[in-house]
Design a protein around this motif. Structure first.
Motif, PDB file in Angstrom:
ATOM      1  N   PHE A 152       2.249 -13.779   2.647  1.00  0.00           N
ATOM      2  CA  PHE A 152       3.274 -13.012   3.375  1.00  0.00           C
ATOM      3  C   PHE A 152       4.599 -13.030   2.630  1.00  0.00           C
ATOM      4  O   PHE A 152       4.981 -14.076   2.100  1.00  0.00           O
ATOM      5  N   PRO A 153       5.353 -11.935   2.583  1.00  0.00           N
ATOM      6  CA  PRO A 153       4.894 -10.620   3.031  1.00  0.00           C
ATOM      7  C   PRO A 153       3.878 -10.081   2.033  1.00  0.00           C
ATOM      8  O   PRO A 153       3.962 -10.406   0.847  1.00  0.00           O
ATOM      9  N   PRO A 154       2.905  -9.284   2.479  1.00  0.00           N
ATOM     10  CA  PRO A 154       1.896  -8.771   1.554  1.00  0.00           C
ATOM     11  C   PRO A 154       2.523  -7.895   0.481  1.00  0.00           C
ATOM     12  O   PRO A 154       3.464  -7.143   0.763  1.00  0.00           O
ATOM     13  N   HIS A 155       2.037  -8.058  -0.726  1.00  0.00           N
ATOM     14  CA  HIS A 155       2.549  -7.251  -1.828  1.00  0.00           C
ATOM     15  C   HIS A 155       1.949  -5.847  -1.734  1.00  0.00           C
ATOM     16  O   HIS A 155       0.739  -5.685  -1.712  1.00  0.00           O
ATOM     17  N   VAL A 156       2.836  -4.863  -1.635  1.00  0.00           N
ATOM     18  CA  VAL A 156       2.360  -3.480  -1.512  1.00  0.00           C
ATOM     19  C   VAL A 156       2.631  -2.753  -2.823  1.00  0.00           C
ATOM     20  O   VAL A 156       3.751  -2.798  -3.351  1.00  0.00           O
ATOM     21  N   ALA A 157       1.602  -2.108  -3.340  1.00  0.00           N
ATOM     22  CA  ALA A 157       1.745  -1.417  -4.620  1.00  0.00           C
ATOM     23  C   ALA A 157       2.756  -0.279  -4.506  1.00  0.00           C
ATOM     24  O   ALA A 157       2.862   0.363  -3.445  1.00  0.00           O
ATOM     25  N   ARG A 158       3.482  -0.031  -5.609  1.00  0.00           N
ATOM     26  CA  ARG A 158       4.514   1.012  -5.567  1.00  0.00           C
ATOM     27  C   ARG A 158       3.902   2.368  -5.226  1.00  0.00           C
ATOM     28  O   ARG A 158       4.428   3.123  -4.424  1.00  0.00           O
ATOM     29  N   ASP A 159       2.754   2.667  -5.808  1.00  0.00           N
ATOM     30  CA  ASP A 159       2.110   3.964  -5.556  1.00  0.00           C
ATOM     31  C   ASP A 159       0.985   3.842  -4.540  1.00  0.00           C
ATOM     32  O   ASP A 159      -0.090   4.423  -4.718  1.00  0.00           O
ATOM     33  N   VAL A 160       1.229   3.063  -3.501  1.00  0.00           N
ATOM     34  CA  VAL A 160       0.174   2.833  -2.509  1.00  0.00           C
ATOM     35  C   VAL A 160      -0.330   4.145  -1.881  1.00  0.00           C
ATOM     36  O   VAL A 160      -1.469   4.243  -1.448  1.00  0.00           O
ATOM     37  N   ASP A 161       0.550   5.158  -1.861  1.00  0.00           N
ATOM     38  CA  ASP A 161       0.121   6.434  -1.266  1.00  0.00           C
ATOM     39  C   ASP A 161      -1.089   7.015  -1.979  1.00  0.00           C
ATOM     40  O   ASP A 161      -1.911   7.705  -1.371  1.00  0.00           O
ATOM     41  N   GLU A 162      -1.206   6.742  -3.274  1.00  0.00           N
ATOM     42  CA  GLU A 162      -2.372   7.243  -4.011  1.00  0.00           C
ATOM     43  C   GLU A 162      -3.655   6.633  -3.461  1.00  0.00           C
ATOM     44  O   GLU A 162      -4.664   7.305  -3.278  1.00  0.00           O
ATOM     45  N   ALA A 163      -3.605   5.324  -3.200  1.00  0.00           N
ATOM     46  CA  ALA A 163      -4.781   4.644  -2.642  1.00  0.00           C
ATOM     47  C   ALA A 163      -5.097   5.197  -1.255  1.00  0.00           C
ATOM     48  O   ALA A 163      -6.254   5.438  -0.912  1.00  0.00           O
ATOM     49  N   ARG A 164      -4.050   5.420  -0.468  1.00  0.00           N
ATOM     50  CA  ARG A 164      -4.277   5.933   0.893  1.00  0.00           C
ATOM     51  C   ARG A 164      -4.839   7.358   0.852  1.00  0.00           C
ATOM     52  O   ARG A 164      -5.728   7.726   1.613  1.00  0.00           O
ATOM     53  N   ASN A 165      -4.285   8.168  -0.061  1.00  0.00           N
ATOM     54  CA  ASN A 165      -4.782   9.539  -0.164  1.00  0.00           C
ATOM     55  C   ASN A 165      -6.245   9.558  -0.578  1.00  0.00           C
ATOM     56  O   ASN A 165      -7.044  10.353  -0.065  1.00  0.00           O
ATOM     57  N   LEU A 166      -6.585   8.669  -1.521  1.00  0.00           N
ATOM     58  CA  LEU A 166      -7.981   8.601  -1.970  1.00  0.00           C
ATOM     59  C   LEU A 166      -8.881   8.202  -0.806  1.00  0.00           C
ATOM     60  O   LEU A 166      -9.960   8.776  -0.587  1.00  0.00           O
ATOM     61  N   HIS A 167      -8.425   7.213  -0.048  1.00  0.00           N
ATOM     62  CA  HIS A 167      -9.185   6.759   1.105  1.00  0.00           C
ATOM     63  C   HIS A 167      -9.395   7.908   2.099  1.00  0.00           C
ATOM     64  O   HIS A 167     -10.498   8.156   2.578  1.00  0.00           O
ATOM     65  N   ASN A 168      -8.321   8.642   2.387  1.00  0.00           N
ATOM     66  CA  ASN A 168      -8.418   9.751   3.349  1.00  0.00           C
ATOM     67  C   ASN A 168      -9.310  10.873   2.819  1.00  0.00           C
ATOM     68  O   ASN A 168     -10.049  11.515   3.569  1.00  0.00           O
ATOM     69  N   LEU A 169      -9.223  11.101   1.499  1.00  0.00           N
ATOM     70  CA  LEU A 169     -10.038  12.151   0.897  1.00  0.00           C
ATOM     71  C   LEU A 169     -11.528  11.858   1.079  1.00  0.00           C
ATOM     72  O   LEU A 169     -12.308  12.709   1.521  1.00  0.00           O
ATOM     73  N   VAL A 170     -11.906  10.596   0.768  1.00  0.00           N
ATOM     74  CA  VAL A 170     -13.323  10.209   0.877  1.00  0.00           C
ATOM     75  C   VAL A 170     -13.763  10.270   2.339  1.00  0.00           C
ATOM     76  O   VAL A 170     -14.843  10.769   2.658  1.00  0.00           O
ATOM     77  N   ARG A 171     -12.904   9.783   3.231  1.00  0.00           N
ATOM     78  CA  ARG A 171     -13.256   9.820   4.659  1.00  0.00           C
ATOM     79  C   ARG A 171     -13.443  11.267   5.126  1.00  0.00           C
ATOM     80  O   ARG A 171     -14.371  11.587   5.860  1.00  0.00           O
ATOM     81  N   GLY A 172     -12.579  12.153   4.637  1.00  0.00           N
ATOM     82  CA  GLY A 172     -12.667  13.568   5.029  1.00  0.00           C
ATOM     83  C   GLY A 172     -13.913  14.254   4.506  1.00  0.00           C
ATOM     84  O   GLY A 172     -14.336  15.279   5.029  1.00  0.00           O
ATOM     85  N   GLN A 173     -14.534  13.682   3.458  1.00  0.00           N
ATOM     86  CA  GLN A 173     -15.737  14.297   2.906  1.00  0.00           C
ATOM     87  C   GLN A 173     -16.990  13.943   3.698  1.00  0.00           C
ATOM     88  O   GLN A 173     -18.088  14.378   3.348  1.00  0.00           O
TER      89      GLN A 173
END
Ligand code: SF4
Ligand code: SF4
Ligand code: FES
Length: 359
Positions: free
Chosen positions: A293-314
């Motif tokens: 704590f606090p968890p280290h969040v990657a600067r470009d975390v949105d890329e990981a989230r977008n990838l996750h959402n993309l795969v889920r949407g498929q």
């Protein structure tokens, strides 16, 4: 052509073991199996090995060449003889040797039977009494698993079986996926529950040796990945391996990192984690674990989230979400040395690439 072979001879009734060298004359088209036939016929009738079809379909002639499992009838000797190499032939690994190159396949078949390798009732029969039609897309999920000839080459090289002989193993689990992925089977959840217990899906070490050695392109490790994905997708996720995988997905989605520090509580639960506190503290003191704590969040975390959402949407949950042919794609990405291919030049079936046109 002149061929030399070293063969590990073994007699289980006396325990005698010896590495013998043989030389023989064989036609240029000869395979390893042809050479063994010539040897047995002309020099030493006591040499024991299994064979039947001589055309890579019965699965009888699995053995090791220079420590790696091969089908003897698929292994051409011309290049090996030309290179002046003298290969060492021995029995397959992870199975008891009966004599010379013959192993006891009983443990292999016991695991095969444990998978219940037949369709179980429960599916709806087509009303008009005709055959059950399945789409090509649906069968593609289990196409590779259907190619298995039960030769045991994957089992021979399995790391997990070496340390845990009760591990179901690559061949049995690939067979399991063949039925889990079949829409006509009525016992999918029961199968996933059974295959997810101790010695099952999650005990694979992901060494990929089974993919490497399978002579039929079944890629058993991919099948195990598909079973794991189907298990999680179906809510069969009590095993620690499943919890481990789920946490990694969640961790990558929320922070862009694999937060290993939290892996133990998320996988093993609070009570087990408390028991490990002393060990965790000693690791922390030596700087081996970052503070959770606090968890280290990657600067470009949105890329990981977008990838996750993309795969889920498929809508590619479960086995449909697994990348097929990882092994072949890996060879393309990291280079492929044809000279070192144990099956000889030209044996690697390159995947179809659109820009190369239809072969
Ligand atoms: S990937 Fe898993 S099943 Fe395959 S050889 Fe390695 S440990 Fe065994
Ligand atoms: S998965 Fe491949 S190596 Fe393993 S038994 Fe089947 S055909 Fe042989
Ligand atoms: S003899 Fe049948 S697979 Fe080799």
């Amino acid at each position: 052509m002149q061929i030399a072979l070293k063969i590990w001879r073994y007699d289980s009734s006396t325990g005698e073991r010896a590495l013998r060298e043989y030389e023989l004359d064989a036609p240029e088209w000869a395979t390893l199996l042809d050479c063994l036939d010539i040897l047995k016929d002309q020099q030493d009738g006591t040499l024991a090995f299994r064979k039947s079809c001589r055309m890579m379909i019965c699965g009888s002639c699995g053995m090791r060449m220079d420590g790696a499992a091969v089908l003897a009838c698929k292994t051409r000797m011309y290049d090996i003889a030309q290179a002046g190499h003298v290969p060492t032939i021995s029995a397959m690994g992870n199975l008891p040797i009966v004599k010379d190159l013959v192993v006891d396949m009983d443990p292999f078949w016991e695991k095969f039977k444990a998978m219940k390798p037949y369709l179980q009732p429960g599916y709806e029969r087509p009303e008009d009494g005709r055959e059950y039609l399945i789409s090509q897309e649906r069968m593609n999920v289990v196409h590779k698993e259907s190619l298995c000839i039960n030769c045991g080459c994957c089992v021979s090289e399995c790391n997990a079986m070496e340390s845990d002989p009760e591990f179901l193993g690559p061949q049995a689990l690939a067979k399991g996926m063949r039925f889990v992925g079949d829409p006509r089977d009525g016992a999918t959840i029961e199968r996933l529950e059974e295959y997810s217990t101790e010695h099952g899906i999650w005990d694979c070490t992901r060494c990929y040796f089974c993919n490497e050695r399978c002579p039929k392109g079944v890629d058993p490790r991919d099948a195990i990945a598909k079973l794991g994905a189907e298990a999680v997708h179906s809510g069969v996720d009590r095993d620690m391996g499943a919890k481990h995988a789920k946490w990694f997905v969640r961790s990558a989605e929320t922070t862009g990192w694999l937060r290993e520090t939290e892996l133990v509580p998320k996988t093993q639960g609070v009570v087990s984690s408390i028991k490990e506190i002393k060990f965790a503290m000693s690791l922390a003191r030596r700087g081996k674990v970052p503070p959770p704590f606090p968890p280290h969040v990657a600067r470009d975390v949105d890329e990981a989230r977008n990838l996750h959402n993309l795969v889920r949407g498929q809508d590619r949950g479960g086995a449909l979400g697994q990348v097929q042919g990882e092994h072949a794609l890996g060879k393309l990405a990291h280079g492929y040395d044809e000279e070192r291919d144990p099956y000889g030049p030209g044996s690697f079936p390159k995947p179809y690439l659109p820009e190369e046109g239809a072969a």
